[in-house]
Design a protein around this motif. Structure first.
Motif, mmCIF file in Angstrom:
data_model
loop_
_atom_site.group_PDB
_atom_site.id
_atom_site.type_symbol
_atom_site.label_atom_id
_atom_site.label_comp_id
_atom_site.label_asym_id
_atom_site.label_seq_id
_atom_site.Cartn_x
_atom_site.Cartn_y
_atom_site.Cartn_z
ATOM 1 N N ASP A 24 110.457 29.998 9.557
ATOM 2 C CA ASP A 24 110.009 30.967 8.563
ATOM 3 C C ASP A 24 111.095 31.974 8.242
ATOM 4 N N GLU A 25 111.984 32.207 9.215
ATOM 5 C CA GLU A 25 113.082 33.162 8.988
ATOM 6 C C GLU A 25 114.263 32.514 8.284
ATOM 7 N N GLY A 26 114.188 31.220 8.029
ATOM 8 C CA GLY A 26 115.253 30.538 7.303
ATOM 9 C C GLY A 26 116.297 29.881 8.160
ATOM 10 N N ALA A 27 116.203 29.962 9.492
ATOM 11 C CA ALA A 27 117.186 29.333 10.369
ATOM 12 C C ALA A 27 116.971 27.825 10.390
ATOM 13 N N THR A 28 118.069 27.071 10.381
ATOM 14 C CA THR A 28 117.974 25.617 10.375
ATOM 15 C C THR A 28 117.574 25.091 11.746
ATOM 16 N N ILE A 29 116.611 24.176 11.747
ATOM 17 C CA ILE A 29 116.182 23.538 12.981
ATOM 18 C C ILE A 29 117.092 22.352 13.256
ATOM 19 N N ILE A 30 117.630 22.297 14.468
ATOM 20 C CA ILE A 30 118.559 21.235 14.820
ATOM 21 C C ILE A 30 117.822 20.037 15.405
ATOM 22 N N VAL A 31 118.453 18.882 15.337
ATOM 23 C CA VAL A 31 117.869 17.661 15.887
ATOM 24 C C VAL A 31 118.837 16.965 16.844
ATOM 25 N N THR A 32 119.978 17.590 17.123
ATOM 26 C CA THR A 32 121.006 16.977 17.974
ATOM 27 C C THR A 32 121.132 17.758 19.274
ATOM 28 N N GLY A 33 121.248 17.040 20.398
ATOM 29 C CA GLY A 33 121.437 17.687 21.682
ATOM 30 C C GLY A 33 120.158 18.088 22.373
#
Length: 851
Positions: free
Chosen positions: A36-45
């Motif tokens: 909601d704050e605009g931070a990108t959700i990662i999918v690696t690691g």
């Protein structure tokens, strides 16, 4: 370093620090899944869901589409090397390797970095990098075959992750996330060239997203690029002195001949970019069936490339009734190419294909994902404008074009992944993930046409013989489990384990423990302990060929061959790694994040090239007693191994050697990564300040083979041929339709040992150190949105035309006179192993239309 480069770098660094800038690991990124704050959700690691880069327990760099586009050169390798400090792209490769350039993380092998596309393993290239140098042995995924416009963002995990993803992920993981827009598109056209006026590059890209039915979508990208040759070769010492004056030792016929050569006195054109043409298409698609989603993505590429090799003198191929192949211009006989000499050209025609299909969903709280990935890379090899000297002498005829054979690499991967959260009384639910993977890989070499394998074959690149040809395959089965949990406030733990069985060398069990503790809302400590492994590639195990120059030949013996065992080499086995890392993440104020991570990577039984092991020098069979420095083995043993493999060499070649890949050393790599960024808003616009840096050093801690099988050059390449440090400072200013990006990259020194043929008679061991010194490179780009969605861009990479040092010259102790310290034929040649290439500045223009 030029003063302009130093001033601009200092200004950027001070500005960054004065703004308290520190850098978020997140570089400019476009839309991906976000909080909601605009931070990108990662999918690696991590296999847990909802984690952002700032919250990650492992170091992740995010590169968005906008950052990739602002590099200028339409090449993904160039984008990463200009944006990620620990990433270095190859500028020049020997023989066919110049057509498929490699890259590496943290100074390790290209094979130590795993490339994923949408989280699925990408197949690797069939074009194997054989010749000695920092990228020797490289057979990783070819990033150049992925269109920049197809990319939504790239996640770079700079940490060993073999326990999560399997073999290859010792240095890190590059995960390329493709665009998933279901409407609109982007069209891009660009042109650029080097300041010298060569290397012209035309590029066109089109990306389009659209809906499919009521619940589906597809995103398509087309890519075309044409790149011209560059020429940075020096003067040929067989034709002129180091000032370009014709040698007085030439015959009258030769002195009359050579001034007419193309580009005289720079007749040797081997040092430069290959000429290439690349067509690429890719897609990313999905369809929502409610509880189940179907997905698929893939790429297809066709590439042709050619590079000019060492110039062959006019009497190189001559049929004389008196002297045969040893004839000269003054001997009556038949000479090919109208007495002009010739430039052999090595060429590839490559078709690369990769496709993934899968289905995923959720059942009773379990998230599941079943997928199949298949990739194939086929490279056909040709030598043009050449000749088979022995065939001409024996029959009076030789082709001038040869088909040398082909490489094929195929990979099939099946994945099953499952995950679910369980409430076990901790601060947050525990995420349990597990899965299995099946892989089958096949590597094949096809033999060349009869003319390419008659005796020594065509000049510059002999064809592959039936003894070189063959098909080799293996299978692997693996299972993993991954637990992500928060046992206490602020404490995150991730524990992973993996079992993997290979059909050709057995089983391995590896693991990884990662932790992060948020001491306050603005400060966290994190660290990882892991072990891993890398299976030798099939190419490293079975590649066999003859590599030639005008006066030398090196036979690459297959590591897993009887011929290699004659000299003392054994079959390859997996590398084993142990990684430690520790660091912190600080967020002292809003929009400001600082990360520092120190690491150590130990690799046991590391696979390296042996270096050249001489069998003949200057036409004389090696004798250890007479020349212990240059000839550690009896030359007859080396020549016998060559004969056992079935290779036949040009009889006029004076220097003959072998090389073999081997588990030769243990290494230790230590380093520090620092990243920082700070977005600054002003009344008239905004500036995004960025600063990132990497310090990296590799040492050989143990030589595990007969020291005679690895020379000092091979050792120096491992320890010294990557920059010890690299700093990238940048600023992007935006005001309305105007955008200006300024970036400064500061490279630490790189060096290696070398010796020209016969130079073992010089200093102890005959080795000379060559070095590319500390260098600052400036990039500048200016964009203006002329009308809505139509943007014009002009820019330059390496604005001040920085180039590496040239080779220096030495006088040999055996009285053979002055010669270049690298390469036996060329004066004033630029060093080719530097981290930023040798072509100098590149300027470009680009037009972008969004719709």
């Amino acid at each position: 370093m030029k003063r302009t480069g130093l001033v601009s770098f200092t200004a950027l660094a001070l500005a960054s620090l004065s703004a308290s800038a520190a850098m978020a690991q997140t570089l400019p990124a476009e839309a991906g899944e976000a909080t909601d704050e605009g931070a990108t959700i990662i999918v690696t690691g991590t296999r847990a869901s909802g984690i952002t880069a700032a919250e990650s327990p492992t170091p992740i760099k995010l590169l968005g589409a906008d950052a990739i586009e602002k590099v200028g050169q339409p090449n993904l390798n160039q984008a990463l090397t200009q944006l990620v400090p620990s990433f270095v792209a190859q500028a020049f490769g020997g023989d066919m390797a110049n057509q498929t350039l490699q890259a590496r993380l943290r100074g390790l092998s290209p094979n130590h970095t795993l490339v994923l596309v949408n989280g699925k393993r990408r197949h690797t290239t069939a074009n194997f990098a054989v010749l000695s140098g920092p990228f020797q042995g490289g057979a990783s995924a070819d990033l150049d075959l992925i269109s920049p416009q197809a990319i939504q963002r790239i996640e770079v995990l700079e940490q060993g992750a073999a326990a999560q993803y399997g073999s290859d992920a010792i240095a890190g993981v590059i995960n390329i996330l493709l665009k998933d827009n279901d409407e609109g598109g982007t069209a891009v056209g660009s042109y650029g060239e080097y300041y010298k006026g060569d290397g012209g590059t035309y590029n066109a890209q089109l990306n389009l997203g659209t809906r499919v039915g009521e619940a589906g979508w597809i995103n398509l990208t087309g890519f075309y690029r044409s790149h011209g040759r560059s020429q940075r070769g020096g003067l040929d010492r067989r034709v002129t002195d180091m000032n370009g004056v014709l040698l007085t030792t030439l015959s009258a016929a030769q002195r009359a001949l050579y001034p007419g050569q193309d580009g005289f006195p720079f007749v040797n054109k081997i040092v430069g970019d290959a000429k290439s043409r690349l067509y690429n298409t890719s897609y990313n698609a999905g369809y929502d069936l409610g509880d189940v989603q179907l997905y698929s993505f893939g790429t297809y590429s066709h590439k042709t490339a050619s590079s000019i090799q060492n110039f062959r003198l006019a009497d190189r191929v001559i049929r004389s009734p008196v002297l045969g192949v040893a004839g000269t211009l003054t001997t009556p006989g038949v000479i090919l190419f109208d007495n002009t000499g010739f430039d052999p050209t090595e060429e590839i025609s490559e078709d690369d294909f990769g496709i993934t299909g899968g289905v995923k969903g959720e059942t009773m709280g379990w998230k599941w994902d079943l997928s199949t990935t298949y990739g194939k890379d086929k490279v056909k090899l040709y030598t043009r404008n050449s000749a088979n000297a022995s065939l001409f002498v024996d029959t009076g005829f030789t082709p001038t074009d040869f088909y040398d054979g082909q490489f094929i690499n195929e990979e099939l991967t099946l994945n099953a992944d499952f995950g679910k959260e369980f409430d076990v009384g901790m601060v947050e639910p525990m995420n349990v993930a597990f899965g299995a993977e099946y892989r089958k890989g096949t590597y094949s070499i096809g033999s060349g046409d009869p003319g390419s394998i008659y005796k020594e074959g065509g000049q510059s690149y002999p064809g592959f013989r039936p003894t070189d040809a063959g098909s080799h395959s293996r299978k692997s089965y693996s299972a993993y489990i991954d637990l992500a949990l928060m046992p206490a406030d602020g404490l995150k733990l991730d524990v992973a384990g993996r079992y993997e069985h290979y059909s050709d060398f057995g089983s391995k069990v590896i693991g990884k423990i990662t932790g992060r503790y948020d001491i306050t809302d603005g400060f966290a400590l994190r660290g990882t302990v892991s072990n891993g492994f890398r299976a030798p590639t099939l190419a490293e195990s079975f590649y066999s060929a003859t590599n030639v120059a005008p006066t030398s030949a090196t036979v690459q013996l297959p590591a897993n061959s009887a011929a290699a065992k004659l000299v003392g080499f054994q079959n390859l086995k997996p590398e084993k790694s142990t990684t430690f890392s520790a660091g912190f993440v600080a967020e002292p104020v809003d929009k400001l994040t600082v990360t520092v991570d120190a690491y150590q990577i130990k690799v046991k039984d590391r696979i390296i090239g042996s270096g050249s092991i001489a069998g003949k020098i200057s036409g004389v069979v090696c004798s250890p007693a007479a020349n212990p420095s240059g000839c550690p083995f009896d030359g007859n043993l080396i020549l016998g191994a060559i004969a056992a493999q079935g290779n036949i060499l040009d009889p006029t070649v004076g220097d003959v050697s072998i090389a073999v890949f081997t588990n030769g050393v243990d290494t230790r790599t230590r380093g520090i990564d620092l990243t920082a960024s700070y977005p600054m808003s002003m009344d008239f616009g905004s500036i995004n300040w960025t600063l990132s840096a990497n310090y990296n050093e590799t040492k050989i801690t143990k030589v595990s083979i007969d020291p005679r099988l690895i020379d000092a050059i091979a050792i120096s390449i491992i320890e010294k041929s990557s920059p010890k440090w690299k700093v990238i400072a940048g600023a992007t200013f935006t005001s309305g339709p105007l955008s200006i990006t300024l970036r400064e990259a500061l490279y630490g020194p790189t060096s290696q040992l070398t010796r020209p043929s016969g130079a073992y008679l010089g200093p102890v061991g005959g080795y000379y150190k060559v070095e590319v010194g500390t260098s600052a490179l400036t990039d500048l780009e200016v964009s203006y949105e002329l009308v809505k969605d139509l943007t014009l861009t002009a820019g330059a990479n390496n604005l001040f035309n920085k180039k590496p040092e040239k080779v220096y010259n030495v006088t040999l102790a055996n009285g053979t006179g002055l010669r270049p310290v690298t390469g036996s034929n060329v004066w004033n040649q630029p060093l080719t192993f530097g981290p930023y290439g040798f072509n100098g500045g590149y300027y470009y223009g680009r037009i972008t239309l969004k719709f």
